[in-house]
Design an enzyme around this catalytic site. Structure first.
Site, PDB file in Angstrom:
ATOM      1  N   LYS A 106      46.848  27.354  43.644  1.00 41.82           N
ATOM      2  CA  LYS A 106      45.540  27.990  43.432  1.00 41.82           C
ATOM      3  C   LYS A 106      44.692  27.751  44.661  1.00 41.82           C
ATOM      4  CE  LYS A 106      43.699  30.178  39.824  1.00 41.82           C
ATOM      5  NZ  LYS A 106      44.455  31.006  38.880  1.00 41.82           N
ATOM      6  N   GLY A 218      33.359  37.445  28.016  1.00 43.20           N
ATOM      7  CA  GLY A 218      33.721  37.995  29.320  1.00 43.20           C
ATOM      8  C   GLY A 218      33.831  39.504  29.213  1.00 43.20           C
ATOM      9  N   GLY A 220      35.050  41.164  32.313  1.00 43.75           N
ATOM     10  CA  GLY A 220      35.617  41.442  33.623  1.00 43.75           C
ATOM     11  C   GLY A 220      36.981  42.074  33.472  1.00 43.75           C
ATOM     12  N   ASN A 221      37.829  41.827  34.452  1.00 49.45           N
ATOM     13  CA  ASN A 221      39.143  42.461  34.488  1.00 49.45           C
ATOM     14  C   ASN A 221      39.954  42.179  33.221  1.00 49.45           C
ATOM     15  OD1 ASN A 221      42.206  41.630  35.234  1.00 49.45           O
ATOM     16  ND2 ASN A 221      41.637  43.533  36.219  1.00 49.45           N
TER      17      ASN A 221
HETATM   18  P1  NAD Z   1      36.117  38.541  36.275  1.00 45.17           P
HETATM   19  O1  NAD Z   1      35.342  37.916  37.383  1.00 45.17           O
HETATM   20  O2  NAD Z   1      36.585  39.945  36.423  1.00 45.17           O
HETATM   21  O3  NAD Z   1      35.269  38.456  34.908  1.00 45.17           O
HETATM   22  C1  NAD Z   1      34.712  37.264  34.463  1.00 45.17           C
HETATM   23  C2  NAD Z   1      33.808  37.596  33.285  1.00 45.17           C
HETATM   24  O4  NAD Z   1      33.320  36.378  32.730  1.00 45.17           O
HETATM   25  C3  NAD Z   1      32.587  38.427  33.680  1.00 45.17           C
HETATM   26  O5  NAD Z   1      32.339  39.377  32.682  1.00 45.17           O
HETATM   27  C4  NAD Z   1      31.467  37.378  33.705  1.00 45.17           C
HETATM   28  O6  NAD Z   1      30.191  37.959  33.433  1.00 45.17           O
HETATM   29  C5  NAD Z   1      31.917  36.476  32.577  1.00 45.17           C
HETATM   30  N1  NAD Z   1      31.305  35.142  32.653  1.00 45.17           N
HETATM   31  C6  NAD Z   1      31.266  34.291  33.702  1.00 45.17           C
HETATM   32  N2  NAD Z   1      30.603  33.164  33.379  1.00 45.17           N
HETATM   33  C7  NAD Z   1      30.233  33.302  32.087  1.00 45.17           C
HETATM   34  C8  NAD Z   1      29.531  32.479  31.159  1.00 45.17           C
HETATM   35  N3  NAD Z   1      29.069  31.277  31.517  1.00 45.17           N
HETATM   36  N4  NAD Z   1      29.330  32.952  29.902  1.00 45.17           N
HETATM   37  C9  NAD Z   1      29.783  34.181  29.544  1.00 45.17           C
HETATM   38  N5  NAD Z   1      30.466  34.985  30.364  1.00 45.17           N
HETATM   39  C10 NAD Z   1      30.683  34.554  31.620  1.00 45.17           C
HETATM   40  O7  NAD Z   1      37.351  37.538  36.001  1.00 45.17           O
HETATM   41  P2  NAD Z   1      38.741  37.864  35.297  1.00 45.17           P
HETATM   42  O8  NAD Z   1      39.724  38.239  36.365  1.00 45.17           O
HETATM   43  O9  NAD Z   1      38.555  38.784  34.161  1.00 45.17           O
HETATM   44  O10 NAD Z   1      39.164  36.406  34.799  1.00 45.17           O
HETATM   45  C11 NAD Z   1      38.614  35.838  33.626  1.00 45.17           C
HETATM   46  C12 NAD Z   1      39.365  34.573  33.249  1.00 45.17           C
HETATM   47  O11 NAD Z   1      40.755  34.884  33.101  1.00 45.17           O
HETATM   48  C13 NAD Z   1      39.331  33.415  34.233  1.00 45.17           C
HETATM   49  O12 NAD Z   1      39.396  32.222  33.514  1.00 45.17           O
HETATM   50  C14 NAD Z   1      40.601  33.603  35.041  1.00 45.17           C
HETATM   51  O13 NAD Z   1      41.007  32.381  35.641  1.00 45.17           O
HETATM   52  C15 NAD Z   1      41.530  34.041  33.941  1.00 45.17           C
HETATM   53  N6  NAD Z   1      42.703  34.785  34.396  1.00 45.17           N
HETATM   54  C16 NAD Z   1      42.577  35.923  35.108  1.00 45.17           C
HETATM   55  C17 NAD Z   1      43.718  36.611  35.498  1.00 45.17           C
HETATM   56  C18 NAD Z   1      43.636  37.923  36.220  1.00 45.17           C
HETATM   57  O14 NAD Z   1      44.688  38.527  36.454  1.00 45.17           O
HETATM   58  N7  NAD Z   1      42.469  38.445  36.569  1.00 45.17           N
HETATM   59  C19 NAD Z   1      44.990  36.102  35.172  1.00 45.17           C
HETATM   60  C20 NAD Z   1      45.081  34.942  34.408  1.00 45.17           C
HETATM   61  C21 NAD Z   1      43.924  34.293  34.035  1.00 45.17           C
END
Ligand code: NAD
Length: 427
Positions: A106, A218, A220-221
């Site tokens: 990471k 959340g 996001g993605n």
């Molecule tokens: P992202 O940045 O696209 O979205 C993150 C979301 O979380 C956003 O909507 C943000 O507003 C919200 N958020 C952040 N802090 C917050 C809080 N304190 N309270 C409420 N909402 C909050 O990120 P992502 O890629 O969707 O990843 C989200 C999680 O999934 C992370 O833990 C990441 O490590 C994990 N993850 C992501 C992937 C991937 O492929 N993108 C793969 C495995 C795990």
């Protein structure tokens, strides 16, 4: 309270508990409790206004006994090396539990992309690669996007790596744009993977998706694609929580007859922040950030950040909740875990539930290495097969050993990694 939380201490505690169950020797325990290698470095950037800022960067390689280290790069103002260590450790277990030939890594940069221009972000990406180029690569350590990084960041990083090494190395990094070595289906992969496992959990518990409602943290993605596929299965999401950059707090947006994904996407920025001023007129109730947890739903899908369900707030989980599908990494603390188990809520642990991303990254590498790219259906078909097989293996072990899904996933993963280290003669 949040400032005291140490994700790496939690990752080590989880590991210790499983090491006891597996009766691992002291040597292998010590090896697996710590990252094999870590790099801390500075990334100087000339800002748009002509001043210089020095950002702090990290790369942690937890274990590469089963293959090159693999894991994302996060841009976050509160990033700490312990968070990166924890996430690297979880990547090792995640790749092992879904049985792909990769290890765990990471990386991160302490920065806030909200306040950085595209040019400044590009300089951070290129500077990060310059500092670590000798210690990463398709055969040693393969980065990917994570919180607040995306395909564009990956392409800048790839370009810098290829300039430095004088050749094309598309397998160096994953999550690249389509047409530039990216795999179709990668944006959807993590969210869809969460729902493939959720579908299996519902099947096991005899729950019909069309009779369920969910609340998601959340937007996001991961969250957006999880919602998309869950709705295609017939489920209804009634609440979504996210961070509000302007107010520096989180909110839960609720619509009891179901949120409208397409409508919400239109008023969401690229960081997954829903614009509060725009949803007010769309008929959503605006509730406190942690209200997503106490909704009257069947399923909780935390897809934001770590340590969101804790010993303190676990009691507020709605009475109807049957399943928690962990889209985020480390959203549930060990204290909360015990109480969740006592309530008989079925947890699909992060290392299994959100492994869709890394499975698809592995597919991206395979496609880059063979220089032949699959269509979307082939990617989703193979993803479904791989993650469903892993779910079934974990669930079978959980039943035979009478342990939780999390413990079963860890037992499988740690056993595989420990065996790889031993078989290589490392210990
Ligand atoms: P992202 O940045 O696209 O979205 C993150 C979301 O979380 C956003 O909507 C943000 O507003 C919200 N958020 C952040 N802090 C917050 C809080 N304190 N309270 C409420 N909402 C909050 O990120 P992502 O890629 O969707 O990843 C989200 C999680 O999934 C992370 O833990 C990441 O490590 C994990 N993850 C992501 C992937 C991937 O492929 N993108 C793969 C495995 C795990």
């Amino acid at each position: 309270m949040a400032t005291e939380f140490n994700a790496f201490a939690m990752a080590q505690r989880q590991f210790d508990a499983v090491a006891d169950k597996l009766q691992l020797d002291e040597g292998i325990r010590e090896l697996l409790r710590w990252p094999q290698r870590e790099f801390h470095f500075t990334v100087p950037v000339r800002m748009d206004d002509g001043t210089y800022r020095v950002f702090k960067g990290f790369r942690v390689q937890h274990n590469d006994a089963r293959g090159p280290a693999k894991g994302g790069i996060r841009f976050h103002p509160q990033e700490t090396v312990d968070t990166v260590r924890a996430l690297a450790t979880w990547m090792t277990w995640k790749c092992a539990v879904v049985d792909i030939p990769l290890g765990g890594g990471k990386g991160g940069v302490i920065c806030d992309p909200h306040h950085l221009s595209d040019r400044e972000q590009e300089q951070i990406c290129r500077g990060w690669v310059r500092q670590i180029a000798k210690n990463v690569g398709p055969l040693s350590d393969v980065p990917a996007p994570d919180v607040m990084t995306n395909a564009q960041h990956m392409l800048w990083m790839l370009d810098e790596f290829e300039v430095l090494h004088g050749g094309h190395y598309p397998g160096f990094i994953t999550g690249k744009p389509i047409g530039m070595g990216g795999s179709l289906g990668r944006p959807e992969a993590t969210g869809f993977g969460v729902v493939f496992t959720l579908r299996e959990a519902m099947r096991e518990l005899n729950i019909k998706p069309e009779n369920t409602q969910a609340s998601v943290q959340g937007f996001g993605n991961v969250a957006q694609f999880a919602i998309e596929l869950y709705e295609r299965l017939g489920g209804k999401v009634i609440a979504v929580a996210c961070w509000d950059q302007q107010d520096q707090t989180s909110y839960t947006y609720r619509k009891k007859n179901g949120v409208n994904l397409a409508e919400l996407r239109k008023v969401t920025d690229r960081f997954g922040g829903i614009q509060k001023s725009k949803v007010e007129g769309l008929g959503y109730e605006i509730l406190p950030g942690d209200a997503w947890l106490e909704q009257d739903v069947d399923i909780l899908i935390p897809c934001a950040i770590e340590n969101q369900i804790t010993g303190e707030n676990v009691g507020r989980i709605g009475k109807r909740v049957r399943i928690i599908a962990e889209g985020a990494n480390g959203p549930t603390s060990p204290d909360a875990d015990r109480l969740i188990a006592a309530r008989n809520i079925f947890i699909i642990p992060d290392l299994l539930a959100n492994a869709g991303g890394v499975i698809c990254s592995y597919f991206e590498q395979v496609q880059c290495n063979t220089n032949y790219f699959w269509d979307r259906d082939e990617v989703f078909g193979k993803l479904d097969q791989k993650i469903t097989a892993a779910f079934i293996a974990v669930s079978d072990l959980a039943k035979t050993k009478r342990v939780s899904m999390r413990d079963a996933a860890y037992l499988i993963a740690i056993h595989r990694v420990a065996s790889a280290c031993k078989d290589r003669g490392w210990i």
